[in-house]
Design a protein around this motif. Structure first.
Motif, mmCIF file in Angstrom:
data_model
loop_
_atom_site.group_PDB
_atom_site.id
_atom_site.type_symbol
_atom_site.label_atom_id
_atom_site.label_comp_id
_atom_site.label_asym_id
_atom_site.label_seq_id
_atom_site.Cartn_x
_atom_site.Cartn_y
_atom_site.Cartn_z
ATOM 1 N N LYS A 22 0.860 -1.176 0.000
ATOM 2 C CA LYS A 22 0.000 0.000 0.000
ATOM 3 C C LYS A 22 0.899 1.230 0.000
ATOM 4 N N HIS A 56 1.352 4.962 0.625
ATOM 5 C CA HIS A 56 0.808 6.164 1.236
ATOM 6 C C HIS A 56 1.325 7.391 0.499
ATOM 7 N N GLN A 57 2.472 7.236 -0.141
ATOM 8 C CA GLN A 57 3.057 8.305 -0.960
ATOM 9 C C GLN A 57 3.941 7.664 -2.015
ATOM 10 N N ASP A 87 6.453 6.215 0.571
ATOM 11 C CA ASP A 87 6.052 5.785 1.906
ATOM 12 C C ASP A 87 5.138 4.599 1.655
ATOM 13 N N THR A 88 5.617 3.425 2.005
ATOM 14 C CA THR A 88 4.967 2.184 1.634
ATOM 15 C C THR A 88 4.661 1.348 2.857
ATOM 16 N N GLU A 89 3.497 0.713 2.833
ATOM 17 C CA GLU A 89 3.138 -0.247 3.866
ATOM 18 C C GLU A 89 3.190 -1.631 3.239
ATOM 19 N N ARG A 100 5.868 -0.379 7.836
ATOM 20 C CA ARG A 100 5.871 0.876 7.077
ATOM 21 C C ARG A 100 7.307 1.203 6.704
#
Length: 141
Positions: free
Chosen positions: A69, A71-72, A92-94, A100
């Motif tokens: 996912k 986030h950025q 910015d990855t999950e 994170r």
């Protein structure tokens, strides 16, 4: 169309999840994360930085990235040379399992004479990638 414009279109396709478009932009024999000698992230087994070959190999990369996912994902700048483009990217990855991961990295795209990408490499903080992949693997257990 300039290489910068082609690269911008590829990032736009990534943003909308159009992986088939991206794969069409790759040479059938594209070298993905091909460093000759493995880098430390490859030696540590970071799944998204594995050396791959051809469009099927690139597809494997995008399948892994598709489990993340974002986030950025921001392209901060693009620098064009004769047959290469270097992009400064902030992300910015999950990861699966909830880890994170935030990083700034460089993507280097090498284009062949027909305008297709013949080589793609990430340049980044391999220690951060290794730490994130380790945490992801531990959360899967």
């Amino acid at each position: 169309m300039t290489l910068t414009e082609r690269t911008q279109q590829i990032y736009a396709a990534f943003g909308r999840g159009d992986i088939p478009y991206i794969l069409e932009q790759l040479d059938p024999e594209v070298r993905w994360e091909d460093w000759g000698e493995p880098n430390s992230a490859q030696t540590a087994g970071v799944p998204w930085l594995k050396k791959r070959h051809g469009r099927d190999g690139a597809r494997e990369f995008f399948e892994i990235v598709g489990t993340m996912k974002f986030h950025q994902f921001s392209v901060l700048s693009i620098m064009e040379g004769e047959n290469q483009v270097a992009s400064e990217v902030e992300l910015d990855t999950e990861l699966p399992g909830g880890t994170r991961f935030r990083e700034q990295e460089i993507h280097l795209l090498t284009f062949g004479p027909d305008g297709q990408i013949v080589r793609f490499r990430h340049y980044g903080d391999w220690g951060a990638h290794i730490e994130a992949a380790t945490a992801m693997a531990q959360s899967a257990n």
